[in-house]
Scaffold this motif. Structure first.
Motif, PDB file in Angstrom:
ATOM      1  N   MET A 124      97.350  17.416  49.454  1.00  0.00           N
ATOM      2  CA  MET A 124      96.561  17.176  48.249  1.00  0.00           C
ATOM      3  C   MET A 124      97.251  17.752  47.015  1.00  0.00           C
ATOM      4  SD  MET A 124      92.837  17.926  49.976  1.00  0.00           S
ATOM      5  CE  MET A 124      91.810  17.790  48.523  1.00  0.00           C
ATOM      6  N   GLY A 125      97.872  18.907  47.174  1.00  0.00           N
ATOM      7  CA  GLY A 125      98.607  19.486  46.059  1.00  0.00           C
ATOM      8  C   GLY A 125      99.718  18.577  45.581  1.00  0.00           C
ATOM      9  N   GLN A 126     100.441  17.985  46.521  1.00  0.00           N
ATOM     10  CA  GLN A 126     101.512  17.054  46.165  1.00  0.00           C
ATOM     11  C   GLN A 126     100.950  15.798  45.514  1.00  0.00           C
ATOM     12  OE1 GLN A 126     103.694  16.448  49.822  1.00  0.00           O
ATOM     13  NE2 GLN A 126     105.074  18.156  49.390  1.00  0.00           N
ATOM     14  N   ARG A 127      99.866  15.294  46.068  1.00  0.00           N
ATOM     15  CA  ARG A 127      99.270  14.068  45.530  1.00  0.00           C
ATOM     16  C   ARG A 127      98.775  14.286  44.093  1.00  0.00           C
ATOM     17  NH1 ARG A 127      99.178   8.645  47.310  1.00  0.00           N
ATOM     18  NH2 ARG A 127      97.436   7.592  46.269  1.00  0.00           N
ATOM     19  N   LEU A 128      98.207  15.444  43.825  1.00  0.00           N
ATOM     20  CA  LEU A 128      97.686  15.723  42.489  1.00  0.00           C
ATOM     21  C   LEU A 128      98.793  15.785  41.441  1.00  0.00           C
ATOM     22  CD1 LEU A 128      94.955  18.393  43.345  1.00  0.00           C
ATOM     23  CD2 LEU A 128      94.555  16.130  42.346  1.00  0.00           C
ATOM     24  N   GLU A 129     100.016  16.075  41.862  1.00  0.00           N
ATOM     25  CA  GLU A 129     101.114  16.095  40.897  1.00  0.00           C
ATOM     26  C   GLU A 129     101.308  14.734  40.242  1.00  0.00           C
ATOM     27  OE1 GLU A 129     104.530  17.514  42.978  1.00  0.00           O
ATOM     28  OE2 GLU A 129     103.922  19.621  42.842  1.00  0.00           O
ATOM     29  N   SER A 130     101.024  13.646  40.970  1.00  0.00           N
ATOM     30  CA  SER A 130     101.158  12.314  40.385  1.00  0.00           C
ATOM     31  C   SER A 130     100.125  12.073  39.284  1.00  0.00           C
ATOM     32  CB  SER A 130     101.022  11.235  41.468  1.00  0.00           C
ATOM     33  OG  SER A 130      99.698  11.215  42.001  1.00  0.00           O
ATOM     34  N   LEU A 131      99.069  12.887  39.260  1.00  0.00           N
ATOM     35  CA  LEU A 131      98.059  12.832  38.202  1.00  0.00           C
ATOM     36  C   LEU A 131      98.293  13.926  37.164  1.00  0.00           C
ATOM     37  CD1 LEU A 131      94.891  12.240  40.423  1.00  0.00           C
ATOM     38  CD2 LEU A 131      96.105  10.539  39.040  1.00  0.00           C
ATOM     39  N   ARG A 132      99.396  14.633  37.294  1.00  0.00           N
ATOM     40  CA  ARG A 132      99.752  15.730  36.392  1.00  0.00           C
ATOM     41  C   ARG A 132      98.701  16.840  36.438  1.00  0.00           C
ATOM     42  NH1 ARG A 132     104.138  14.335  33.813  1.00  0.00           N
ATOM     43  NH2 ARG A 132     103.948  16.052  32.311  1.00  0.00           N
ATOM     44  N   LEU A 133      98.271  17.144  37.675  1.00  0.00           N
ATOM     45  CA  LEU A 133      97.292  18.193  37.925  1.00  0.00           C
ATOM     46  C   LEU A 133      97.841  19.172  38.953  1.00  0.00           C
ATOM     47  CD1 LEU A 133      94.061  16.014  38.296  1.00  0.00           C
ATOM     48  CD2 LEU A 133      94.755  17.298  36.255  1.00  0.00           C
ATOM     49  N   CYS A 134      97.287  20.393  38.936  1.00  0.00           N
ATOM     50  CA  CYS A 134      97.690  21.432  39.883  1.00  0.00           C
ATOM     51  C   CYS A 134      96.458  22.062  40.510  1.00  0.00           C
ATOM     52  CB  CYS A 134      98.482  22.542  39.183  1.00  0.00           C
ATOM     53  SG  CYS A 134     100.014  22.044  38.403  1.00  0.00           S
ATOM     54  N   LEU A 135      96.551  22.399  41.802  1.00  0.00           N
ATOM     55  CA  LEU A 135      95.516  23.212  42.424  1.00  0.00           C
ATOM     56  C   LEU A 135      95.628  24.643  41.915  1.00  0.00           C
ATOM     57  CD1 LEU A 135      95.708  21.979  46.126  1.00  0.00           C
ATOM     58  CD2 LEU A 135      93.857  21.549  44.509  1.00  0.00           C
ATOM     59  N   HIS A 136      94.478  25.277  41.748  1.00  0.00           N
ATOM     60  CA  HIS A 136      94.487  26.672  41.320  1.00  0.00           C
ATOM     61  C   HIS A 136      95.047  27.528  42.458  1.00  0.00           C
ATOM     62  CE1 HIS A 136      93.328  30.489  39.653  1.00  0.00           C
ATOM     63  NE2 HIS A 136      92.804  29.905  38.584  1.00  0.00           N
ATOM     64  N   PRO A 137      96.101  28.314  42.191  1.00  0.00           N
ATOM     65  CA  PRO A 137      96.756  29.039  43.290  1.00  0.00           C
ATOM     66  C   PRO A 137      95.893  30.129  43.909  1.00  0.00           C
ATOM     67  CG  PRO A 137      97.648  29.723  41.161  1.00  0.00           C
ATOM     68  CD  PRO A 137      96.765  28.531  40.895  1.00  0.00           C
ATOM     69  N   ARG A 138      94.915  30.675  43.176  1.00  0.00           N
ATOM     70  CA  ARG A 138      94.093  31.761  43.711  1.00  0.00           C
ATOM     71  C   ARG A 138      92.724  31.293  44.185  1.00  0.00           C
ATOM     72  NH1 ARG A 138      96.331  33.846  39.128  1.00  0.00           N
ATOM     73  NH2 ARG A 138      94.366  33.695  37.959  1.00  0.00           N
ATOM     74  N   LYS A 139      92.524  29.990  44.208  1.00  0.00           N
ATOM     75  CA  LYS A 139      91.223  29.461  44.644  1.00  0.00           C
ATOM     76  C   LYS A 139      91.414  28.482  45.793  1.00  0.00           C
ATOM     77  CE  LYS A 139      88.973  30.172  40.177  1.00  0.00           C
ATOM     78  NZ  LYS A 139      88.207  29.553  39.057  1.00  0.00           N
ATOM     79  N   ARG A 140      92.081  28.976  46.831  1.00  0.00           N
ATOM     80  CA  ARG A 140      92.271  28.203  48.060  1.00  0.00           C
ATOM     81  C   ARG A 140      91.853  29.104  49.208  1.00  0.00           C
ATOM     82  NH1 ARG A 140      98.454  25.914  47.040  1.00  0.00           N
ATOM     83  NH2 ARG A 140      98.221  25.536  44.809  1.00  0.00           N
ATOM     84  N   GLN A 141      90.759  28.762  49.831  1.00  0.00           N
ATOM     85  CA  GLN A 141      90.195  29.666  50.825  1.00  0.00           C
ATOM     86  C   GLN A 141      89.561  28.876  51.969  1.00  0.00           C
ATOM     87  OE1 GLN A 141      87.173  32.220  49.235  1.00  0.00           O
ATOM     88  NE2 GLN A 141      86.807  33.298  51.161  1.00  0.00           N
ATOM     89  N   ILE A 142      89.882  29.279  53.189  1.00  0.00           N
ATOM     90  CA  ILE A 142      89.220  28.719  54.375  1.00  0.00           C
ATOM     91  C   ILE A 142      88.245  29.754  54.903  1.00  0.00           C
ATOM     92  CG2 ILE A 142      89.538  28.016  56.773  1.00  0.00           C
ATOM     93  CD1 ILE A 142      92.070  26.621  56.015  1.00  0.00           C
ATOM     94  N   SER A 143      87.029  29.302  55.169  1.00  0.00           N
ATOM     95  CA  SER A 143      85.983  30.179  55.713  1.00  0.00           C
ATOM     96  C   SER A 143      85.324  29.488  56.897  1.00  0.00           C
ATOM     97  CB  SER A 143      84.920  30.471  54.645  1.00  0.00           C
ATOM     98  OG  SER A 143      85.477  30.992  53.469  1.00  0.00           O
ATOM     99  N   ARG A 144      84.611  30.279  57.665  1.00  0.00           N
ATOM    100  CA  ARG A 144      83.765  29.708  58.708  1.00  0.00           C
ATOM    101  C   ARG A 144      82.448  29.258  58.083  1.00  0.00           C
ATOM    102  NH1 ARG A 144      84.952  30.364  64.010  1.00  0.00           N
ATOM    103  NH2 ARG A 144      86.771  31.651  64.521  1.00  0.00           N
ATOM    104  N   THR A 145      81.927  28.158  58.550  1.00  0.00           N
ATOM    105  CA  THR A 145      80.667  27.658  57.995  1.00  0.00           C
ATOM    106  C   THR A 145      79.469  28.493  58.434  1.00  0.00           C
ATOM    107  OG1 THR A 145      80.540  26.042  59.811  1.00  0.00           O
ATOM    108  CG2 THR A 145      81.481  25.293  57.725  1.00  0.00           C
ATOM    109  N   THR A 146      79.681  29.400  59.401  1.00  0.00           N
ATOM    110  CA  THR A 146      78.629  30.343  59.780  1.00  0.00           C
ATOM    111  C   THR A 146      78.565  31.518  58.808  1.00  0.00           C
ATOM    112  OG1 THR A 146      80.216  31.351  61.321  1.00  0.00           O
ATOM    113  CG2 THR A 146      78.620  29.785  62.239  1.00  0.00           C
ATOM    114  N   ASP A 147      79.592  31.660  57.937  1.00  0.00           N
ATOM    115  CA  ASP A 147      79.624  32.734  56.941  1.00  0.00           C
ATOM    116  C   ASP A 147      79.026  32.246  55.622  1.00  0.00           C
ATOM    117  OD1 ASP A 147      80.928  34.319  58.795  1.00  0.00           O
ATOM    118  OD2 ASP A 147      82.927  33.834  58.023  1.00  0.00           O
ATOM    119  N   TRP A 148      78.691  33.196  54.747  1.00  0.00           N
ATOM    120  CA  TRP A 148      78.230  32.830  53.416  1.00  0.00           C
ATOM    121  C   TRP A 148      79.408  32.329  52.598  1.00  0.00           C
ATOM    122  CZ3 TRP A 148      73.259  32.301  52.798  1.00  0.00           C
ATOM    123  CH2 TRP A 148      72.359  33.099  53.515  1.00  0.00           C
TER     124      TRP A 148
END
Length: 281
Positions: free
Chosen positions: A179-203
């Motif tokens: 997705m990060g690579q794909r967004l480059e074609s739209l001249r967009l970037c993922l926020h580097p500090r807002k990428r997080q995987i969590s368990r759905t049993t967690d808040w």
């Protein structure tokens, strides 16, 4: 004398939206939730909980400086693929061209030279009604790619907040990279500090709520902010600076948002501690 320009601008924006909304909305994926009839924050949170019942992992992503980064040339091309009326396109071009210029982009994308970020106009104002639909349209092709080509089993978007769920953490990280690579074609970037995987049993923070698959609560900062605002309104009401209708509208709006979570105790604690009474004139 009050200028008629803001009123005229609002009329133009609403008239345009009556024309373009059905043309744009019918192509959007079902799980795009911002500024659409029958959608919104609460529907998005409900959908997240539905997905969380089925998948153990969630990846949250955020696009860096989304509204200021929207490229004018690409946006106009997208509009022309959906809308064929020349006068409507002319008015939309005027709105886009009239957007305030943000600071120059610090990002260089594949194929750019040093002057490209200076030559390409970008950015749309956050508050305009048309901007909300531009923001939906700009990522619509990306949404379809995520669901149809990347084959993410569970995906939803609210403006620039992206949420993916899956059975496998490694597949989610692989999707994040793609997705990060794909967004480059739209001249967009993922926020580097807002990428997080969590368990759905967690808040998990989801659009102003803390959510897990079987429960939902309001984020603590939301309650603190409203408590401060309510105390401020009580002081202003006591000094005859605002009327009760203003207070009631603000309170009912917050209650409507808070009531979608387990907040009965919080609401009682906030309202029991604040009193509204007029000072003697």
């Amino acid at each position: 004398m009050i200028s008629a320009a803001p009123f005229r601008d609002r009329v133009v924006h609403h008239a345009l939206m009556n024309v373009i909304e059905p043309l744009l909305d019918r192509g959007f994926i079902d799980d795009s939730y911002a500024c659409r009839k029958g959608k919104g924050v609460h529907a998005a949170v409900n959908r997240y909980q539905d997905y969380a019942q089925r998948y153990p992992y969630v990846l949250k992503l955020d696009i860096r400086q989304y509204f200021p980064s929207i490229d004018h040339r690409l946006l106009k091309e997208m509009l022309r693929r959906r809308i064929k009326d020349a006068e409507t396109l002319r008015l939309l071009d005027c709105i886009i061209d009239g957007s305030p210029e943000p600071p120059h982009s610090p990002f260089i994308f594949p194929g750019d030279d040093l002057f490209t970020p200076l030559e390409r106009r970008r950015g749309i104002p956050i508050g305009n009604l048309t901007s909300q639909f531009f923001a939906n349209l700009y990522l619509d092709g990306f949404d379809h790619w995520v669901k149809e080509s990347l084959c993410v089993p569970a995906y939803l978007r609210y403006v620039d907040d992206l949420i993916l769920l899956d059975d496998d953490k490694q597949r989610l990280w692989a999707a994040c990279a793609a997705m990060g690579q794909r967004l480059e074609s739209l001249r967009l970037c993922l926020h580097p500090r807002k990428r997080q995987i969590s368990r759905t049993t967690d808040w998990v923070d989801v659009l102003g709520y803390q959510v897990r698959r079987d429960a939902r609560r309001l984020r603590s900062d939301n309650g603190h902010r409203f408590r401060r605002r309510l105390r401020g309104m009580a002081r202003a009401y006591a000094r005859w600076q605002i009327d009760w209708d203003t207070v009631d509208a603000s309170v009912q709006s917050w209650i409507g948002h808070a009531s979608h979570a387990n907040t009965e105790g919080l609401r009682r604690a906030i309202f029991d501690a604040v009193y509204f009474q007029r000072e003697r004139a």
